[in-house]
Structures are given as C-alpha cells and as structure tokens.
Design a protein around this motif. Structure first.
Motif, mmCIF file in Angstrom:
data_model
loop_
_atom_site.group_PDB
_atom_site.id
_atom_site.type_symbol
_atom_site.label_atom_id
_atom_site.label_comp_id
_atom_site.label_asym_id
_atom_site.label_seq_id
_atom_site.Cartn_x
_atom_site.Cartn_y
_atom_site.Cartn_z
ATOM 1 N N ALA A 64 76.098 170.544 10.862
ATOM 2 C CA ALA A 64 75.877 172.328 10.444
ATOM 3 C C ALA A 64 75.791 172.837 11.837
ATOM 4 O O ALA A 64 75.343 171.731 13.145
ATOM 5 C CB ALA A 64 74.223 172.769 10.139
ATOM 6 N N GLY A 65 75.911 173.532 12.592
ATOM 7 C CA GLY A 65 76.875 174.553 13.603
ATOM 8 C C GLY A 65 77.766 173.523 14.497
ATOM 9 O O GLY A 65 78.410 172.739 14.358
ATOM 10 N N THR A 66 77.065 173.155 16.421
ATOM 11 C CA THR A 66 77.890 172.590 16.716
ATOM 12 C C THR A 66 77.488 171.278 17.003
ATOM 13 O O THR A 66 76.410 170.982 17.947
ATOM 14 C CB THR A 66 77.958 173.897 18.395
ATOM 15 N N PRO A 67 78.455 169.958 17.313
ATOM 16 C CA PRO A 67 78.445 169.048 17.944
ATOM 17 C C PRO A 67 77.768 168.925 19.363
ATOM 18 O O PRO A 67 78.276 169.691 19.615
ATOM 19 C CB PRO A 67 79.735 167.785 17.372
ATOM 20 N N ALA A 68 77.061 167.817 19.093
ATOM 21 C CA ALA A 68 76.490 167.521 20.096
ATOM 22 C C ALA A 68 75.028 168.237 21.224
ATOM 23 O O ALA A 68 74.779 167.957 21.827
ATOM 24 C CB ALA A 68 77.284 167.258 21.436
ATOM 25 N N VAL A 69 74.594 169.520 20.476
ATOM 26 C CA VAL A 69 73.989 170.387 20.108
ATOM 27 C C VAL A 69 72.761 169.703 18.922
ATOM 28 O O VAL A 69 72.778 170.239 18.162
ATOM 29 C CB VAL A 69 73.859 171.481 20.112
ATOM 30 N N SER A 70 71.558 168.454 19.810
ATOM 31 C CA SER A 70 70.692 168.327 19.467
ATOM 32 C C SER A 70 71.584 167.415 17.941
ATOM 33 O O SER A 70 70.868 167.792 16.763
ATOM 34 C CB SER A 70 69.426 169.487 18.552
ATOM 35 N N ASP A 71 72.379 166.978 18.089
ATOM 36 C CA ASP A 71 73.025 166.515 16.804
ATOM 37 C C ASP A 71 74.289 165.347 17.232
ATOM 38 O O ASP A 71 74.876 165.270 18.732
ATOM 39 C CB ASP A 71 74.265 167.141 15.900
ATOM 40 N N PRO A 72 74.526 164.722 16.953
ATOM 41 C CA PRO A 72 75.701 163.457 17.611
ATOM 42 C C PRO A 72 77.325 164.189 17.499
ATOM 43 O O PRO A 72 77.104 165.415 17.984
ATOM 44 C CB PRO A 72 75.958 162.726 16.082
ATOM 45 N N GLY A 73 77.487 163.329 18.747
ATOM 46 C CA GLY A 73 79.283 163.576 19.571
ATOM 47 C C GLY A 73 78.804 163.643 20.668
ATOM 48 O O GLY A 73 80.013 163.625 21.272
#
Ligand code: SAM
Length: 270
Positions: A77-86
């Motif tokens: 959900a949302g934008t990768p690499a923002v507190s997310d993998p990527g």
C-alpha cells in the motif's frame, strides 16, 4: 510506483496504464497485489520483492531489464521505499545503469499531513519507532528538540503504548493528530492535546483498530537552555573557565553564546 492505501479508486490513471503496460510487476506480497490487479483487469506477471529477499529479487529485476523487459515495483500500500521495501532494489537497478521512474500517488504520511492542519514550514518523517518501550523512549528523546511536526507510523498492536510514550517524553502542551484507516470505511482524523490522547484512545476500542499515522507538533518555543545544552555546558564548566566553556558549548550545541555565558555565570554563583 504508488498504489492505494485502501480505497482502490486512489490508483492514478498513470499507475493503471503503467501496470497494464509492463511485463513484470515486483510486489511486496503477490497475493495481496493480485487483488488490485484483478480489480483493474490487469494480467501482468508478479514476482515477490519483500524485505527478506530484496537483494535476490533485485537481481531478478535486473535480469528482466537486461532482457529488454519493463518492470514495475509496488508495495502492499502507498509508496514503495517509504517505510517499505524497495530502496535497496532501486539502488541496485540504478547502479546497473537502468533508469528508475517514479509514478507518484498515495502515501499515508502525506495523506495525514494534508488533513492535519499544521502550518509549519516542513515536517520530519520518522516512520516506525522501535517496538520496545525503552528504545522508543530514547528515540523520542533524540527527536525532542525538533521544531517541526514529527510524523510516525504505528500499528494497532502498539498504538496505545506508543501514544503513552509520546506523552511521557514530549511536552504535554504539544498537539497530536491521530489519522486512522485513511481512505478506508472507518477513516478517522482527530487533533487533540498530547496529554489527553491516551484517554481518547482508551475510551473506545474501535479507536485503537486499523492503521495509524501520528503527527505531533514540533518542540514548543522555549526560553533558556534545553536539558542537552545545559548538560554540555555543565561538563565543560567542570574543566574550563566560564568564557571558554560558553564558547565551546555554543559551538557544540548551536545555542546562543550569550545565553550560555549568562547561564554559566548563574551556575558558578557569580
Ligand atoms: N509505503 C507506505 C506509504 O507510502 O505510506 C507505508 C507502508 S508501512 C509498512 C505501513 C504503515 O503505514 C502502517 O502501519 C500505518 O502506520 C501507515 N498506513 C498505511 N496505510 C494507512 C492508512 N490507510 N491509514 C493510516 N495509516 C496507514
């Protein structure tokens, strides 16, 4: 590229077009993302790219690119690499000489900020605080002097403890925005004094459900020295004359030399 936080209508026209055009979609959780693709009538091939396989998956992405295929990267959900993998995969792809094109869209932090009404010029995105209370409190201590609003992500399991720690470490007069379930059926956004946030959460268990963005107003304007500035000054004063201690403390902490000098004189009882 960004995908919706909850409401599927938040997919952008461009995101739909790109998802439909690429040969491969690298997704954090392929089963979760399959639902989005099904809803959009898109049949691209999904490969997993998550925090536990990011390096290996980045290699796979690069191999696809080398073979002339187009690859999109999405998270749950949302934008990768923002507190997310990527981010690691993006770095590898860039190092391999391929362009990385952002396809912007939903991001929980930005969505919450846009509805919070903080008028400061800027914000500090923190994301998730440490899960254990002692580490969380020291992370908050380190952020205490930040003058702009602080933006946190939090899960329902820790929301009550996290808000309790915010209220313990930060000044009671600060304001807290609790943005819950953004873009979803039970979306709720409240702004209240930090001191009363714990009671607000405790009053109704539904208020502790779902996904959260927390935004705390920046450090209140203060007179005098911060605890850290005072600590540095005291350490230096124990070894050095007042003038030198004040000058060095100003260089180290960025506080006003005059304020430090005046305070040093008071401490020396002069
Ligand atoms: N990359 C995502 C983004 O762009 O916002 C964030 C992913 S992070 C793993 C997940 C966290 O984002 C959640 O624990 C919550 O703090 C926040 N979040 C995601 N969706 C949300 C929503 N609909 N409402 C409030 N917070 C949300």
């Amino acid at each position: 590229m960004a995908t919706p936080l909850g409401n599927l209508q938040d997919i952008t026209l461009r995101a739909r077009e790109v998802l439909a055009a690429v040969d491969v979609i690298a997704a954090e959780d392929t089963r979760h993302s399959q639902r989005l693709l099904d809803a959009c009538g898109i049949g691209a091939r999904l490969i997993p790219l998550h925090e536990h396989n990011e390096q290996a998956a980045a290699g796979q992405v690069i191999a696809h690119l080398e073979a002339g295929r187009h690859v999109a990267l999405i998270s749950d959900a949302g934008t990768p690499a923002v507190s997310d993998p990527g981010a690691r995969a993006v770095a590898r792809v860039r190092e391999a000489g391929f362009p990385v094109v952002p396809v912007p869209g939903a991001c929980a932090a930005v969505a919450a900020l846009s509805a919070a009404g903080f008028t400061d010029n800027g914000f500090r995105f923190v994301g998730f605080l440490p899960p254990k209370s002692a580490a969380r409190r020291s992370a908050l201590e380190a952020l205490r002097a930040e003058s702009v609003p602080l933006v946190f992500y939090e899960s329902p399991h820790r929301i009550a403890e996290c808000v309790a720690d915010l209220a313990t470490v930060l000044e009671a007069e600060r304001e807290l925005v609790i943005a819950r379930e953004l873009t979803k059926l039970h979306e709720q956004i409240v702004r209240l004094p930090l001191a009363s946030a714990g009671d607000w959460l405790a009053a109704d268990e539904n208020r502790r459900r779902g996904e959260f963005v927390l935004i705390v107003s920046g450090a209140p304007a203060r007179e005098g020295l911060s605890p850290e500035e005072e600590r540095v000054l005291c350490l230096l004063l124990a070894e050095l004359p007042v003038k030198t201690a004040a000058r060095l403390a100003a260089t180290i902490t960025g506080a006003s030399r005059n304020a430090l000098y005046a305070h040093a004189l008071t401490l020396k009882g002069d």
